[in-house]
Design a protein around this motif. Structure first.
Motif, PDB file in Angstrom:
ATOM      1  N   GLY A 171       0.819  -1.191   0.000  1.00 52.77           N
ATOM      2  CA  GLY A 171       0.000   0.000   0.000  1.00 52.77           C
ATOM      3  C   GLY A 171       0.860   1.251   0.000  1.00 52.77           C
ATOM      4  O   GLY A 171       2.030   1.218   0.407  1.00 52.77           O
ATOM      5  N   ASN A 172       0.305   2.348  -0.465  1.00 49.36           N
ATOM      6  CA  ASN A 172       1.015   3.636  -0.508  1.00 49.36           C
ATOM      7  C   ASN A 172       0.377   4.623   0.453  1.00 49.36           C
ATOM      8  O   ASN A 172      -0.821   4.542   0.741  1.00 49.36           O
ATOM      9  CB  ASN A 172       0.984   4.214  -1.933  1.00 49.36           C
ATOM     10  N   ASN A 173       1.225   5.550   0.930  1.00 47.36           N
ATOM     11  CA  ASN A 173       0.771   6.611   1.843  1.00 47.36           C
ATOM     12  C   ASN A 173       0.028   6.006   3.038  1.00 47.36           C
ATOM     13  O   ASN A 173      -1.158   6.256   3.273  1.00 47.36           O
ATOM     14  CB  ASN A 173      -0.122   7.612   1.104  1.00 47.36           C
ATOM     15  N   PHE A 174       0.760   5.238   3.786  1.00 52.60           N
ATOM     16  CA  PHE A 174       0.204   4.498   4.925  1.00 52.60           C
ATOM     17  C   PHE A 174       0.193   5.365   6.180  1.00 52.60           C
ATOM     18  O   PHE A 174       1.151   6.097   6.455  1.00 52.60           O
ATOM     19  CB  PHE A 174       1.044   3.244   5.171  1.00 52.60           C
ATOM     20  N   THR A 175      -0.904   5.264   6.953  1.00 54.17           N
ATOM     21  CA  THR A 175      -1.017   5.952   8.244  1.00 54.17           C
ATOM     22  C   THR A 175      -1.592   4.986   9.279  1.00 54.17           C
ATOM     23  O   THR A 175      -2.555   4.261   8.988  1.00 54.17           O
ATOM     24  CB  THR A 175      -1.941   7.175   8.145  1.00 54.17           C
ATOM     25  N   TYR A 176      -0.981   5.005  10.465  1.00 55.29           N
ATOM     26  CA  TYR A 176      -1.456   4.152  11.571  1.00 55.29           C
ATOM     27  C   TYR A 176      -1.603   5.036  12.802  1.00 55.29           C
ATOM     28  O   TYR A 176      -0.665   5.716  13.197  1.00 55.29           O
ATOM     29  CB  TYR A 176      -0.436   3.041  11.826  1.00 55.29           C
ATOM     30  N   GLU A 177      -2.791   5.033  13.407  1.00 56.41           N
ATOM     31  CA  GLU A 177      -3.064   5.863  14.582  1.00 56.41           C
ATOM     32  C   GLU A 177      -3.474   4.982  15.754  1.00 56.41           C
ATOM     33  O   GLU A 177      -4.327   4.083  15.599  1.00 56.41           O
ATOM     34  CB  GLU A 177      -4.173   6.870  14.284  1.00 56.41           C
ATOM     35  N   HIS A 178      -2.899   5.259  16.914  1.00 59.96           N
ATOM     36  CA  HIS A 178      -3.245   4.516  18.129  1.00 59.96           C
ATOM     37  C   HIS A 178      -3.805   5.486  19.167  1.00 59.96           C
ATOM     38  O   HIS A 178      -3.151   6.464  19.545  1.00 59.96           O
ATOM     39  CB  HIS A 178      -2.014   3.807  18.701  1.00 59.96           C
ATOM     40  N   PHE A 179      -5.026   5.203  19.631  1.00 57.30           N
ATOM     41  CA  PHE A 179      -5.699   6.035  20.627  1.00 57.30           C
ATOM     42  C   PHE A 179      -5.854   5.255  21.933  1.00 57.30           C
ATOM     43  O   PHE A 179      -5.953   4.026  21.932  1.00 57.30           O
ATOM     44  CB  PHE A 179      -7.100   6.436  20.139  1.00 57.30           C
ATOM     45  N   GLU A 180      -5.879   5.983  23.012  1.00 58.59           N
ATOM     46  CA  GLU A 180      -6.284   5.445  24.308  1.00 58.59           C
ATOM     47  C   GLU A 180      -7.351   6.367  24.834  1.00 58.59           C
ATOM     48  O   GLU A 180      -7.071   7.511  25.203  1.00 58.59           O
ATOM     49  CB  GLU A 180      -5.087   5.351  25.264  1.00 58.59           C
ATOM     50  N   GLY A 181      -8.590   5.860  24.829  1.00 62.20           N
ATOM     51  CA  GLY A 181      -9.727   6.740  25.082  1.00 62.20           C
ATOM     52  C   GLY A 181      -9.894   7.663  23.891  1.00 62.20           C
ATOM     53  O   GLY A 181      -9.931   7.230  22.748  1.00 62.20           O
ATOM     54  N   ASN A 182      -9.954   8.962  24.154  1.00 60.62           N
ATOM     55  CA  ASN A 182     -10.049   9.940  23.070  1.00 60.62           C
ATOM     56  C   ASN A 182      -8.709  10.611  22.787  1.00 60.62           C
ATOM     57  O   ASN A 182      -8.642  11.584  22.035  1.00 60.62           O
ATOM     58  CB  ASN A 182     -11.090  11.016  23.432  1.00 60.62           C
ATOM     59  N   GLU A 183      -7.658  10.093  23.388  1.00 58.31           N
ATOM     60  CA  GLU A 183      -6.348  10.738  23.267  1.00 58.31           C
ATOM     61  C   GLU A 183      -5.447   9.975  22.293  1.00 58.31           C
ATOM     62  O   GLU A 183      -5.264   8.766  22.409  1.00 58.31           O
ATOM     63  CB  GLU A 183      -5.675  10.797  24.640  1.00 58.31           C
ATOM     64  N   LEU A 184      -4.900  10.689  21.319  1.00 55.54           N
ATOM     65  CA  LEU A 184      -3.969  10.105  20.362  1.00 55.54           C
ATOM     66  C   LEU A 184      -2.605   9.920  21.029  1.00 55.54           C
ATOM     67  O   LEU A 184      -1.990  10.885  21.464  1.00 55.54           O
ATOM     68  CB  LEU A 184      -3.837  11.008  19.131  1.00 55.54           C
ATOM     69  N   LYS A 185      -2.125   8.661  21.089  1.00 53.70           N
ATOM     70  CA  LYS A 185      -0.861   8.366  21.747  1.00 53.70           C
ATOM     71  C   LYS A 185       0.315   8.382  20.764  1.00 53.70           C
ATOM     72  O   LYS A 185       1.390   8.887  21.077  1.00 53.70           O
ATOM     73  CB  LYS A 185      -0.932   7.002  22.443  1.00 53.70           C
ATOM     74  N   TYR A 186       0.117   7.809  19.584  1.00 50.83           N
ATOM     75  CA  TYR A 186       1.170   7.890  18.567  1.00 50.83           C
ATOM     76  C   TYR A 186       0.568   7.700  17.179  1.00 50.83           C
ATOM     77  O   TYR A 186      -0.529   7.159  17.015  1.00 50.83           O
ATOM     78  CB  TYR A 186       2.298   6.890  18.826  1.00 50.83           C
ATOM     79  N   LYS A 187       1.339   8.168  16.206  1.00 51.79           N
ATOM     80  CA  LYS A 187       0.890   8.106  14.821  1.00 51.79           C
ATOM     81  C   LYS A 187       2.087   7.743  13.944  1.00 51.79           C
ATOM     82  O   LYS A 187       3.161   8.322  14.095  1.00 51.79           O
ATOM     83  CB  LYS A 187       0.303   9.459  14.393  1.00 51.79           C
ATOM     84  N   ILE A 188       1.883   6.769  13.055  1.00 49.71           N
ATOM     85  CA  ILE A 188       2.952   6.298  12.174  1.00 49.71           C
ATOM     86  C   ILE A 188       2.610   6.659  10.733  1.00 49.71           C
ATOM     87  O   ILE A 188       1.476   6.460  10.289  1.00 49.71           O
ATOM     88  CB  ILE A 188       3.140   4.769  12.308  1.00 49.71           C
ATOM     89  N   PHE A 189       3.612   7.177  10.012  1.00 51.09           N
ATOM     90  CA  PHE A 189       3.476   7.482   8.591  1.00 51.09           C
ATOM     91  C   PHE A 189       4.501   6.653   7.812  1.00 51.09           C
ATOM     92  O   PHE A 189       5.591   6.369   8.319  1.00 51.09           O
ATOM     93  CB  PHE A 189       3.739   8.960   8.294  1.00 51.09           C
TER      94      PHE A 189
END
Length: 358
Positions: A171-189
């Motif tokens: 896949g191209n232009n990949f994004t991965y987001e990890h939340f705990e509750g409503n708070e974004l903890k980390y994001k991968i590009f």
């Protein structure tokens, strides 16, 4: 009365079996005549073609079970009526409801077979049928969503790819987001992601990870990173026929998983699930309609009954297809879409049965 019950039950089941044996070879012949050019052009092996038509037989027998049964009941009941056998039965003091009993026993047997077939055997046949079709007959047809794929993997994780190639699992232009509750903890590009089947990991090119902790942002950048992520890229966009290839238990788990991911195909999957139950019920409804319509001797003979039966069958198929498509491609309720034809024809069955009794 046992003699009468066995007589009608045997005719019920044997006529239905003969109808299957008659129409399935015709269906195979028509399908082969239509597709033989593509089969030869794409050099499909004989063994795979043979397996395809075995799957074809199971797939369409399951799909058309109620209609084959409906026409077979009209056929042999009309013969009974034309030979005045039904008049003799009823004149002997047998009520119409009692006369209907062997038909309902036969419908129960066929419905049980249809239920087992739909739950366990038809999904296996559907897998082989569809794999052959898209491998040799529709080679360039898209069967998965490949553009702007967005999925919720679980309660906390979301992914996105702008384009997706199922064959290479990239896949191209990949994004991965990890939340705990409503708070974004980390994001991968990553510019590119590829699934490494050998060790069940992922290779990310131009990897960037932004971690948010205590109000601070930590950025990690590397040119290439191999890591393990909690999903298989090929599972993000199931093929169109995915639900058809799963047994009932697998289908329930699959629907629940896709619901959590926010899949837009839930309506299609729900239709497949509900039809596994509605089809056996339709066997009872169509049996009652067929008996009510064909148990009276008419001036035009069996031809009139068959013409009327075919008209009812066409209307039933029309309702079934129209409402099924509405549920698959809109927000129309799958429950209403699947059960509405049975409700309408159930009311018709009750009406015709009351008239037949009189």
């Amino acid at each position: 009365m046992k003699i009468l019950d066995w007589y009608i039950l045997k005719r019920y089941l044997l006529t239905f079996l003969m109808m299957l044996l008659l129409f399935i070879p015709i269906g195979i012949t028509v399908d082969l005549a239509e597709k033989v050019g593509k089969i030869i052009e794409n050099e499909a092996p004989f063994s795979e073609v043979t397996a395809y038509y075995i799957d074809f037989t199971v797939y369409f027998a399951n799909l058309l079970f109620p209609l084959f049964l409906f026409l077979s009941v009209i056929w042999f009941t009309s013969k009974l009526a034309n030979n005045t056998e039904i008049v003799a039965f009823l004149s002997s003091g047998v009520s119409f409801t009692r006369f209907l009993r062997p038909y309902l026993i036969g419908a129960t047997i066929v419905a049980a077979v249809a239920l087992v077939l739909g739950m366990y055997l038809a999904p296996i046949a559907s897998q082989g049928f569809n794999e052959f079709k898209y491998k040799y007959l529709k080679k360039h047809k898209k069967i998965q969503e490949t553009r702007h794929v967005y999925q919720q993997i679980n309660d906390n994780d979301y992914i996105y790819v702008s384009s997706f190639v199922p064959s290479s699992k990239t896949g191209n232009n990949f994004t991965y987001e990890h939340f705990e509750g409503n708070e974004l903890k980390y994001k991968i590009f990553a510019d590119n992601i590829r699934y490494i089947e050998k060790d069940s990991s992922y290779r990310l090119i131009s990897y960037i990870k932004r971690t948010f902790k205590d109000g601070e942002e930590i950025v990690e950048k590397v040119r290439r990173k191999d890591t393990i992520l909690p999903f298989e890229l090929a599972d993000l966009t199931p093929v169109e026929y995915a639900a058809e290839t799963k047994s009932y238990g697998e289908l329930l788990r699959f629907i629940e998983s896709e619901r959590k991911k926010g899949s837009k195909n839930i309506g299609r999957y729900e239709v497949v699930k509900l039809k596994k139950w509605s089809l056996p019920v339709s066997i009872f409804i169509l049996t009652i309609i067929a008996v009510a319509v064909s148990s009276v001797k008419r001036r035009g003979g069996m031809g009139v009954n068959l013409a009327f039966g075919i008209a009812i069958a066409m209307i039933y198929v029309f309702f079934d297809k129209i409402f099924g498509v509405m549920a698959e491609q809109s927000n129309f309720s799958p429950v209403i879409a699947v059960w509405f034809p049975n409700i309408i024809f159930g009311i018709l069955a009750v009406y015709l049965l009351q008239n037949a009794k009189r």
